[in-house]
Motif scaffolding. Structure first.
Motif, PDB file in Angstrom:
ATOM      1  N   PHE A   4      -2.456  -6.181  -4.568  1.00 20.89           N
ATOM      2  CA  PHE A   4      -2.724  -7.492  -3.975  1.00 20.89           C
ATOM      3  C   PHE A   4      -2.204  -8.604  -4.875  1.00 20.89           C
ATOM      4  CE2 PHE A   4      -4.390  -5.621  -0.534  1.00 20.89           C
ATOM      5  CZ  PHE A   4      -5.757  -5.424  -0.409  1.00 20.89           C
TER       6      PHE A   4
ATOM      7  N   PHE B 104       3.357   7.389   2.986  1.00 17.71           N
ATOM      8  CA  PHE B 104       3.740   6.201   3.743  1.00 17.71           C
ATOM      9  C   PHE B 104       3.541   4.951   2.901  1.00 17.71           C
ATOM     10  CE2 PHE B 104       4.291   7.974   7.941  1.00 17.71           C
ATOM     11  CZ  PHE B 104       3.495   9.094   7.955  1.00 17.71           C
TER      12      PHE B 104
ATOM     13  N   ASN C 141      -4.291  -8.589   8.285  1.00 17.04           N
ATOM     14  CA  ASN C 141      -4.501  -7.147   8.272  1.00 17.04           C
ATOM     15  C   ASN C 141      -3.538  -6.370   9.155  1.00 17.04           C
ATOM     16  OD1 ASN C 141      -6.583  -7.219   6.451  1.00 17.04           O
ATOM     17  ND2 ASN C 141      -8.086  -7.655   8.028  1.00 17.04           N
TER      18      ASN C 141
ATOM     19  N   PHE D 262      -7.636  -1.457  14.543  1.00 12.09           N
ATOM     20  CA  PHE D 262      -6.215  -1.309  14.833  1.00 12.09           C
ATOM     21  C   PHE D 262      -5.954   0.058  15.442  1.00 12.09           C
ATOM     22  CE2 PHE D 262      -5.109  -5.079  12.509  1.00 12.09           C
ATOM     23  CZ  PHE D 262      -6.103  -5.178  11.572  1.00 12.09           C
TER      24      PHE D 262
ATOM     25  N   TYR E 188       0.004   5.170   1.310  1.00 12.36           N
ATOM     26  CA  TYR E 188      -0.950   6.085   1.918  1.00 12.36           C
ATOM     27  C   TYR E 188      -0.372   7.497   1.850  1.00 12.36           C
ATOM     28  CZ  TYR E 188      -3.688   2.275   3.955  1.00 12.36           C
ATOM     29  OH  TYR E 188      -4.490   1.172   4.132  1.00 12.36           O
TER      30      TYR E 188
ATOM     31  N   SER F 125       7.062   7.570  11.923  1.00  7.41           N
ATOM     32  CA  SER F 125       6.013   6.834  11.236  1.00  7.41           C
ATOM     33  C   SER F 125       4.939   6.375  12.206  1.00  7.41           C
ATOM     34  CB  SER F 125       6.628   5.624  10.551  1.00  7.41           C
ATOM     35  OG  SER F 125       5.632   4.850   9.906  1.00  7.41           O
ATOM     36  N   LEU F 126       3.857   5.937  11.631  1.00  3.44           N
ATOM     37  CA  LEU F 126       2.835   5.279  12.429  1.00  3.44           C
ATOM     38  C   LEU F 126       3.387   3.970  12.975  1.00  3.44           C
ATOM     39  CD1 LEU F 126      -0.281   5.658  10.174  1.00  3.44           C
ATOM     40  CD2 LEU F 126      -0.022   6.618  12.430  1.00  3.44           C
TER      41      LEU F 126
ATOM     42  N   LYS G 218      -3.034   0.390  -3.971  1.00  2.74           N
ATOM     43  CA  LYS G 218      -2.701  -0.863  -3.307  1.00  2.74           C
ATOM     44  C   LYS G 218      -2.395  -1.937  -4.348  1.00  2.74           C
ATOM     45  CE  LYS G 218      -7.491  -2.468  -2.909  1.00  2.74           C
ATOM     46  NZ  LYS G 218      -8.119  -1.396  -3.684  1.00  2.74           N
TER      47      LYS G 218
ATOM     48  N   TYR H  64      -2.963   2.836  16.251  1.00  2.00           N
ATOM     49  CA  TYR H  64      -1.608   3.260  15.915  1.00  2.00           C
ATOM     50  C   TYR H  64      -1.257   4.498  16.726  1.00  2.00           C
ATOM     51  CZ  TYR H  64      -2.153   0.364  11.721  1.00  2.00           C
ATOM     52  OH  TYR H  64      -2.374  -0.674  10.858  1.00  2.00           O
TER      53      TYR H  64
ATOM     54  N   LEU I  95      -5.813   6.338   1.371  1.00  2.80           N
ATOM     55  CA  LEU I  95      -5.191   5.325   0.539  1.00  2.80           C
ATOM     56  C   LEU I  95      -4.944   5.885  -0.861  1.00  2.80           C
ATOM     57  CD1 LEU I  95      -4.330   2.330   0.213  1.00  2.80           C
ATOM     58  CD2 LEU I  95      -6.668   1.884  -0.560  1.00  2.80           C
TER      59      LEU I  95
ATOM     60  N   PHE J 132       4.061  -0.023   8.659  1.00  8.32           N
ATOM     61  CA  PHE J 132       4.342   1.194   7.918  1.00  8.32           C
ATOM     62  C   PHE J 132       5.833   1.470   7.816  1.00  8.32           C
ATOM     63  CE2 PHE J 132       0.332   3.350   7.168  1.00  8.32           C
ATOM     64  CZ  PHE J 132      -0.527   2.696   8.023  1.00  8.32           C
TER      65      PHE J 132
ATOM     66  N   LEU K 231      -7.912  -0.510   4.460  1.00  2.90           N
ATOM     67  CA  LEU K 231      -8.127   0.033   5.787  1.00  2.90           C
ATOM     68  C   LEU K 231      -8.637   1.463   5.680  1.00  2.90           C
ATOM     69  CD1 LEU K 231      -5.014  -1.209   7.755  1.00  2.90           C
ATOM     70  CD2 LEU K 231      -7.382  -1.642   8.362  1.00  2.90           C
TER      71      LEU K 231
ATOM     72  N   LEU L  52      -0.882  -4.168   9.419  1.00  2.00           N
ATOM     73  CA  LEU L  52      -0.212  -3.280   8.479  1.00  2.00           C
ATOM     74  C   LEU L  52       1.044  -2.716   9.118  1.00  2.00           C
ATOM     75  CD1 LEU L  52      -0.976  -2.210   5.640  1.00  2.00           C
ATOM     76  CD2 LEU L  52      -2.017  -0.265   6.751  1.00  2.00           C
TER      77      LEU L  52
ATOM     78  N   PHE M  61       0.831  -1.198   0.000  1.00  2.00           N
ATOM     79  CA  PHE M  61       0.000   0.000   0.000  1.00  2.00           C
ATOM     80  C   PHE M  61       0.867   1.251   0.000  1.00  2.00           C
ATOM     81  CE2 PHE M  61      -3.841  -2.303   1.381  1.00  2.00           C
ATOM     82  CZ  PHE M  61      -3.273  -3.429   1.951  1.00  2.00           C
TER      83      PHE M  61
END
Lengths: 114, 115
Positions: A51, A90, A100, B34, A36, B43-44, A49, B36, A46, A104, B104, A102, A34
């Motif tokens: 997949f 990001f 899920n 989630f 962002y 960063s996150l 992405k 963060y 977003l 970063f 997300l 994620l 991804f």
């Protein structure tokens, strides 16, 4: 452990210049990737992405990214940036088996000068 | 489209007090949310995964007794920062999605300042 690295922490460009932001990840299995963007004072959005399928992914606002599996990379590109692209970008990855979750990168702050 | 709402957007509290942050999925059910944290110029960082009806899963280095997470319904997760200290001052963001392989959606974040 999975990790994501973004090579450029701060990029300054003039309008109409081309952009490429690097992103590398460390995970040997199947990944979802991804990009962002966080504009000043706004929440994360977003951009695009990946997949599966075509490794060249088109996103919003003229951005695209290419997944190169052999290089563990997912660089973000835009042929001609605008002042409104000034934001923090990001890269993030979800590795297989971690539902899920994620991870970063540290982000790249892009400043576009008019 | 799907929206994740986070409240409050900004809170100032005194050291030693507790602060609760809410994260709601407005038009979908989220079994997983989630949390963060983002420190300035960093960063996150994923703090924890909130699971509806069960205990949250915390990332390494995150104190579960300090950051209490409750996911009591399919549309609400809360993060409580207990006995807050100035070093807890940060930007906290929640996210949720409809299911695996769905993008997300992020809340707008909560800026916590502990004095």
């Amino acid at each position: 452990a999975q990790s994501v690295s973004q090579h450029n922490h701060h990029v300054i460009l003039s309008e109409a210049a081309s952009l490429e932001l690097g992103c590398n990840y460390s995970y040997g299995g199947t990944v979802n990737l991804f990009w962002y963007v966080q504009y000043p004072g706004q929440h994360l959005q977003l951009l695009l992405k990946y997949f599966s399928g075509d490794p060249l992914v088109k996103g919003i606002k003229g951005f695209e990214a290419e997944f190169i599996k052999s290089k563990f990379s997912f660089n973000l590109r835009k042929p001609s940036v605008q002042w409104s692209d000034t934001a923090e970008y990001f890269c993030a990855v979800i590795g297989g088996g971690a539902t899920n979750k994620l991870i970063f990168g540290t982000g790249t702050l892009l400043a576009v000068q008019p | 489209g799907a929206v994740v709402s986070q409240h409050p957007s900004w809170v100032i509290c005194k050291s030693g007090t507790s602060v609760k942050i809410e994260c709601r999925s407005l038009d979908f059910q989220a079994t997983t949310m989630f949390w963060y944290r983002q420190f300035p110029k960093q960063s996150l960082m994923l703090m924890a995964t909130s699971n509806e009806g069960s205990k949250a899963t915390y990332e390494q280095g995150v104190e579960k007794d300090k950051f209490l997470i409750n996911h009591a319904s399919l549309t609400l997760s809360t993060l409580t920062v207990t006995s807050a200290h100035p070093e807890d001052s940060s930007f906290y963001i929640c996210s949720a999605n409809r299911g695996t392989n769905s993008p997300l959606h992020f809340g707008n974040g909560t800026r916590l300042t502990v004095t």
